[in-house]
Design a protein around this motif. Structure first.
Motif, PDB file in Angstrom:
ATOM      1  N   ASN A   1       0.760  -1.108  -0.013  1.00 41.54           N
ATOM      2  CA  ASN A   1       0.066  -0.115  -0.105  1.00 41.54           C
ATOM      3  C   ASN A   1       0.955   1.237   0.015  1.00 41.54           C
ATOM      4  O   ASN A   1       1.707   1.433   1.023  1.00 41.54           O
ATOM      5  CB  ASN A   1      -1.023   0.042   1.143  1.00 41.54           C
ATOM      6  CG  ASN A   1      -2.036  -0.995   1.166  1.00 41.54           C
ATOM      7  OD1 ASN A   1      -2.490  -1.576   0.138  1.00 41.54           O
ATOM      8  ND2 ASN A   1      -2.065  -1.774   2.460  1.00 41.54           N
TER       9      ASN A   1
ATOM     10  N   GLN B   1      -4.397   6.730  -2.112  1.00 39.12           N
ATOM     11  CA  GLN B   1      -3.835   5.406  -1.845  1.00 39.12           C
ATOM     12  C   GLN B   1      -3.589   4.365  -3.127  1.00 39.12           C
ATOM     13  O   GLN B   1      -4.580   4.471  -3.949  1.00 39.12           O
ATOM     14  CB  GLN B   1      -4.638   4.840  -0.596  1.00 39.12           C
ATOM     15  CG  GLN B   1      -4.163   3.189  -0.224  1.00 39.12           C
ATOM     16  CD  GLN B   1      -5.106   2.804   0.800  1.00 39.12           C
ATOM     17  OE1 GLN B   1      -5.439   3.305   1.452  1.00 39.12           O
ATOM     18  NE2 GLN B   1      -4.780   1.291   0.711  1.00 39.12           N
ATOM     19  N   HIS B   2      -2.652   3.764  -3.246  1.00 40.44           N
ATOM     20  CA  HIS B   2      -2.507   2.858  -4.438  1.00 40.44           C
ATOM     21  C   HIS B   2      -1.950   1.449  -4.040  1.00 40.44           C
ATOM     22  O   HIS B   2      -1.194   1.352  -3.086  1.00 40.44           O
ATOM     23  CB  HIS B   2      -1.511   3.352  -5.178  1.00 40.44           C
ATOM     24  CG  HIS B   2      -1.335   2.590  -6.726  1.00 40.44           C
ATOM     25  ND1 HIS B   2      -2.429   2.149  -7.509  1.00 40.44           N
ATOM     26  CD2 HIS B   2      -0.404   1.691  -7.080  1.00 40.44           C
ATOM     27  CE1 HIS B   2      -1.853   1.416  -8.386  1.00 40.44           C
ATOM     28  NE2 HIS B   2      -0.617   1.079  -8.089  1.00 40.44           N
ATOM     29  N   THR B   3      -2.585   0.513  -4.325  1.00 39.18           N
ATOM     30  CA  THR B   3      -2.432  -0.836  -3.755  1.00 39.18           C
ATOM     31  C   THR B   3      -1.867  -1.744  -5.055  1.00 39.18           C
ATOM     32  O   THR B   3      -2.556  -1.725  -5.875  1.00 39.18           O
ATOM     33  CB  THR B   3      -3.633  -1.454  -3.188  1.00 39.18           C
ATOM     34  OG1 THR B   3      -4.162  -0.943  -2.145  1.00 39.18           O
ATOM     35  CG2 THR B   3      -3.266  -2.997  -2.585  1.00 39.18           C
TER      36      THR B   3
ATOM     37  N   THR C   1      -0.686  -5.679  -5.608  1.00 40.24           N
ATOM     38  CA  THR C   1      -0.680  -7.123  -5.203  1.00 40.24           C
ATOM     39  C   THR C   1       0.028  -7.842  -5.979  1.00 40.24           C
ATOM     40  O   THR C   1      -0.124  -7.786  -7.552  1.00 40.24           O
ATOM     41  CB  THR C   1      -2.279  -7.856  -5.057  1.00 40.24           C
ATOM     42  OG1 THR C   1      -2.910  -6.800  -4.315  1.00 40.24           O
ATOM     43  CG2 THR C   1      -2.122  -9.048  -4.524  1.00 40.24           C
TER      44      THR C   1
END
Length: 214
Positions: free
Chosen positions: A70, A77-79, A81
């Motif tokens: 994160n 906010q940028h996630t 995965t």
């Protein structure tokens, strides 16, 4: 590690549907592990119990480790995965139950290059193990997600003349770094500066005069 590892236990019940409409029954997934914290390079050993109360065969059974990063800045906010590693296991026939002595034992090797779990104000890095059962493209997958904590490999405690915590028994240890001895070290010392002179008494300043002033 600031606390002893905890035993990892989790359970999830998934109602399986075909084409999002027709119910096919339910699948119960349980997972147990001796601990929930690992060091990069260790092997995660899990005990998997599955109750397949459907008429479907789950031919794709897999366990993977995902990393979630994160990034936060300026109120946004940028996630991101990423799947770090994945391992497939034998499938599950229809109306089959693997519990107790028939439970599946799974071993998943963690890459040695894993960065540790972090929790910062701007950057957070976390890990999770995902157990997934798939019966095909027309049905939803049964999925169980459990959190994992990854620690950096500790150096040999002899290097710091201190023993690790009694509860900490890592399988992986960072290699010791050899430091050359016998090299002369020159210590540079700066002279102590003298104290500045004390200020003298303030002198009175005459009032300014202006030509033509009345």
């Amino acid at each position: 590690m600031i606390r002893p590892p905890s035993e990892l236990t989790a359970e999830r019940v998934t109602n399986v549907r075909m084409c999002c409409l027709w119910g096919q029954g339910m699948v119960i997934i349980r997972v147990r592990a001796v601990k929930d914290a690992f060091v990069a390079g260790e092997t995660v050993l899990m005990l998997l119990e599955i109750e397949n109360h459907t008429n479907l065969a789950f031919n794709d059974v897999s366990v993977s480790v995902e990393r979630i990063v994160n990034l936060m800045a300026s109120g946004s906010q940028h996630t991101v995965t990423d799947r770090i590693t994945k391992q497939k296991f034998p499938g599950l026939p229809k109306s089959t139950t693997y519990v107790s002595e028939n439970a599946r034992r799974m071993a998943l090797q963690l890459p040695i290059s894993l960065v540790p779990t972090t929790s910062g104000g701007l950057i957070k890095c976390s890990y999770q193990a995902c157990l997934e059962l798939s019966a095909g493209l027309l049905t939803n997958n049964a999925r169980l997600v459990v959190p994992l904590t990854i620690y950096a490999a500790p150096p040999p405690h002899e290097a710091y003349s201190m023993a690790p915590p009694a509860f900490w028994h890592p399988q992986m240890v960072a290699p010791a770094v050899e430091v050359a001895v016998g090299v002369p070290v020159v210590t540079m010392q700066s002279p102590i500066p003298s104290a500045p002179p004390e200020p003298g008494p303030a002198k009175g300043m005459p009032n300014p005069t202006y030509a033509g002033a009345i």
